[in-house]
Design a protein around this motif. Structure first.
Motif, PDB file in Angstrom:
ATOM      1  N   ALA A 135       0.841  -1.192   0.000  1.00 47.26           N
ATOM      2  CA  ALA A 135       0.000   0.000   0.000  1.00 47.26           C
ATOM      3  C   ALA A 135       0.883   1.252   0.000  1.00 47.26           C
ATOM      4  O   ALA A 135       2.074   1.181   0.326  1.00 47.26           O
ATOM      5  N   LEU A 136       0.304   2.390  -0.372  1.00 47.32           N
ATOM      6  CA  LEU A 136       1.030   3.657  -0.390  1.00 47.32           C
ATOM      7  C   LEU A 136       0.482   4.617   0.656  1.00 47.32           C
ATOM      8  O   LEU A 136      -0.702   4.585   0.978  1.00 47.32           O
ATOM      9  N   ILE A 137       1.363   5.490   1.141  1.00 50.56           N
ATOM     10  CA  ILE A 137       0.940   6.607   1.974  1.00 50.56           C
ATOM     11  C   ILE A 137       1.869   7.777   1.696  1.00 50.56           C
ATOM     12  O   ILE A 137       3.056   7.574   1.397  1.00 50.56           O
ATOM     13  N   LYS A 138       1.342   8.985   1.753  1.00 49.22           N
ATOM     14  CA  LYS A 138       2.155  10.188   1.548  1.00 49.22           C
ATOM     15  C   LYS A 138       2.077  11.038   2.804  1.00 49.22           C
ATOM     16  O   LYS A 138       0.985  11.365   3.272  1.00 49.22           O
ATOM     17  N   ILE A 148      -4.598   0.907   7.382  1.00 47.49           N
ATOM     18  CA  ILE A 148      -4.205   0.241   6.140  1.00 47.49           C
ATOM     19  C   ILE A 148      -4.060  -1.256   6.385  1.00 47.49           C
ATOM     20  O   ILE A 148      -3.297  -1.679   7.250  1.00 47.49           O
ATOM     21  N   PRO A 149      -4.770  -2.087   5.635  1.00 51.42           N
ATOM     22  CA  PRO A 149      -4.723  -3.537   5.889  1.00 51.42           C
ATOM     23  C   PRO A 149      -3.399  -4.189   5.494  1.00 51.42           C
ATOM     24  O   PRO A 149      -2.981  -5.160   6.128  1.00 51.42           O
ATOM     25  N   GLU A 150      -2.748  -3.682   4.462  1.00 50.65           N
ATOM     26  CA  GLU A 150      -1.503  -4.298   4.022  1.00 50.65           C
ATOM     27  C   GLU A 150      -0.396  -4.110   5.057  1.00 50.65           C
ATOM     28  O   GLU A 150      -0.289  -3.052   5.691  1.00 50.65           O
ATOM     29  N   ARG A 151       0.457  -5.099   5.187  1.00 48.52           N
ATOM     30  CA  ARG A 151       1.593  -4.970   6.097  1.00 48.52           C
ATOM     31  C   ARG A 151       2.727  -4.175   5.448  1.00 48.52           C
ATOM     32  O   ARG A 151       3.443  -3.446   6.127  1.00 48.52           O
ATOM     33  N   GLU A 152       2.902  -4.339   4.142  1.00 45.96           N
ATOM     34  CA  GLU A 152       3.956  -3.621   3.414  1.00 45.96           C
ATOM     35  C   GLU A 152       3.435  -2.244   3.018  1.00 45.96           C
ATOM     36  O   GLU A 152       2.403  -2.139   2.343  1.00 45.96           O
ATOM     37  N   ARG A 164       1.439  -0.081  18.951  1.00 39.53           N
ATOM     38  CA  ARG A 164       1.744  -1.476  18.605  1.00 39.53           C
ATOM     39  C   ARG A 164       1.417  -1.796  17.151  1.00 39.53           C
ATOM     40  O   ARG A 164       0.779  -2.797  16.827  1.00 39.53           O
ATOM     41  N   ILE A 165       1.861  -0.917  16.273  1.00 37.32           N
ATOM     42  CA  ILE A 165       1.630  -1.080  14.833  1.00 37.32           C
ATOM     43  C   ILE A 165       2.779  -1.875  14.234  1.00 37.32           C
ATOM     44  O   ILE A 165       3.947  -1.498  14.356  1.00 37.32           O
ATOM     45  N   ASP A 166       2.453  -2.964  13.595  1.00 39.85           N
ATOM     46  CA  ASP A 166       3.450  -3.863  13.008  1.00 39.85           C
ATOM     47  C   ASP A 166       3.351  -3.785  11.485  1.00 39.85           C
ATOM     48  O   ASP A 166       2.513  -4.453  10.876  1.00 39.85           O
ATOM     49  N   LYS A 167       4.173  -2.963  10.898  1.00 42.17           N
ATOM     50  CA  LYS A 167       4.200  -2.802   9.444  1.00 42.17           C
ATOM     51  C   LYS A 167       5.641  -2.921   8.943  1.00 42.17           C
ATOM     52  O   LYS A 167       6.597  -2.911   9.724  1.00 42.17           O
ATOM     53  N   ARG A 168       5.792  -3.009   7.624  1.00 47.72           N
ATOM     54  CA  ARG A 168       7.101  -3.019   6.980  1.00 47.72           C
ATOM     55  C   ARG A 168       7.136  -1.860   5.992  1.00 47.72           C
ATOM     56  O   ARG A 168       6.260  -1.749   5.129  1.00 47.72           O
TER      57      ARG A 168
END
Length: 466
Positions: free
Chosen positions: A196-199, A236-240, A266-270
């Motif tokens: 997913a993208l974020i700006k 955002i559902p995607e981890r990446e 406790r946000i676990d993202k890459r």
């Protein structure tokens, strides 16, 4: 310019938001990455609440869409079709807008995106009604509101002109990602899959001579509140997640706050981000902290191994800084995606030196771009008289085609040297073994297929010598 729409009178106005498929001649990263159309999701998510029951918005991503654009138009029957794209999409968007006018004569067409904001005149066409040249979301909402109120195209154009001096709007509601739900599992960036993208910021705080990014916001740099950013990340559902700021690694205090909020919630993202070599090399502890909360890859503009090039580009870095950046990321375990600009005075020996240096540094991923003076950048006028691709051949302005004549070899040889450097760096056995161990067979096979498609495009250039 005299027709108008009053779609609200007979039900919701249908708005079609479209990302076009690249031209077949464009040498593009679309073979190794397809990212979500975040700018279109922002348009959909930012329609004012008081207008939301008067419009129906749909997004079509023609990179992934199986149906034809003409079939989509006839099925959806939109009253407004808005396109987004880069310089390479200009010709394609013009043709698609022409199709809109032929099939749906009363529909309005509009264009936005970074190229439209910097080089607005490229979209002048009898088939394109509106071009959002500044503050695209705000301009889009203005157009929708006035369409619903029955204003003419001419009236809306005048209103958009008066908005060109408005402050850049940062306080935006989050993008509506639900409108691309049918595509989401196919959005990826290299080995970040699905992605997913974020700006979190707009513009760039630096002043590199070749840079297009700083032109988008007229040299200004705007940052979203980091608390708001982390709130969006949590949804955002995607981890990446690919943070598509032109430079995310800039404000040390903001980054530490980012780290703290991720831990607190406790946000676990890459994360994949853009960053500069000088920031990375001078902040090793901060980079370790970012790694601890999910930073896994950084795109870095290494640009060159030659000091004179870095000075000419006003990059503000040195070869030594670049090497320290590489060591820092490697020590921590953060992947490096390096981009480099190939000057037109490169000889075969220069290509050998560059690829040898990249191998000696243990580089895994590189993007080698021939020096391209993009229209709208500071260096365009300097090179305009030396271009060997036509200004109107927009699909060739992909920063992979040779836009200027090489000084020391033929165009055919220049392409060959670029391709050879790619293969020497990326396809060396040690590199391939590491990639297999890190990412597995399936992801590597997908990347191999994509890279072979790019290679075939280069082979075509070598054979034709253009």
């Amino acid at each position: 310019d005299n027709f108008s729409l009053s779609a609200g009178e007979e039900g919701a106005m249908k708005i079609l938001l479209v990302r076009p498929r690249p031209h077949k001649e464009t040498i593009g990263l679309q073979h190794v990455m397809i990212c979500e159309p975040l700018e279109l999701e922002y348009l959909a998510g930012n329609i004012p609440a008081e207008l939301s029951d008067q419009v129906e918005t749909v997004i079509y991503d023609m990179i992934l869409e199986k149906d034809s654009f003409e079939n989509i138009l006839l099925r959806e029957k939109p009253e407004l079709v808005a396109f987004t794209g880069y310089i390479t999409h200009v010709g394609t968007i013009r043709k698609m807008a022409e199709s809109v006018k032929k099939l749906l004569p009363l529909a309005m067409t509009a264009v936005g995106g970074v190229h439209a904001e910097v080089v607005t005149d490229d979209f002048i066409s009898p088939y394109i009604d509106l071009v959002f040249g500044w503050n695209g979301v705000k301009g889009f909402n203005y157009a929708v509101k006035n369409l619903l109120e029955g204003r003419t195209v001419g009236e809306i154009k005048e209103g958009l002109k008066s908005m060109n001096s408005d402050p850049y709007d940062l306080r935006l509601p989050p993008p509506d990602r639900s409108l691309v739900s049918r595509y989401r599992q196919k959005y990826y960036y290299m080995f970040h899959n699905p992605c997913a993208l974020i700006k979190t910021s707009f513009g760039c705080p630096y002043n590199c001579s070749f840079c297009f990014c700083k032109e988008i916001t007229r040299g200004s740099f705007y940052k979203r509140p980091i608390e708001e950013v982390v709130e969006e990340i949590a949804t955002i559902p995607e981890r990446e997640i690919y943070i598509v700021d032109d430079d995310f690694l800039y404000d040390e205090e903001r980054l530490y706050r980012f780290i703290g909020l991720l831990r607190e919630n406790r946000i676990d993202k890459r994360f994949l981000v853009y960053g500069r070599a000088d920031f990375i090399s001078s902040h090793p502890q901060l980079m370790e902290e970012l790694f601890s909360v999910g930073l896994r890859a950084v795109i870095v503009g290494i640009e060159s191994v030659r000091s004179e090039d870095l000075k000419d580009y006003r990059k503000g870095t040195t070869r030594e800084i670049n090497e320290e950046c590489i060591r820092t990321l490697k020590k921590i375990g953060i992947e490096l995606y390096a981009t480099l600009i190939i000057p037109m005075d490169f000889s075969a020996a220069d290509f050998r030196e560059l690829s040898g240096w990249l191998v000696s540094q243990g580089m895994t991923f590189v993007n080698l771009q021939p020096l391209t003076p993009l229209p709208g950048t500071e260096i365009f006028t300097e090179y305009e008289g030396k271009l060997i691709i036509k200004r109107e051949d927009h699909h060739l302005w992909d920063m992979a085609h040779v836009a200027l004549k090489p000084d020391k070899m033929s165009i055919r040889e220049f392409y060959y040297q670029i391709l050879k450097a790619y293969w020497r760096v990326i396809m060396r056995p040690g590199n391939m073994i590491r990639l297999l161990k890190t990412y597995g067979f399936r992801e590597n096979f997908k990347m191999l297929v994509g890279s072979q498609r790019v290679s075939l495009q280069y082979f075509g250039k070598i054979m034709r010598g253009i």
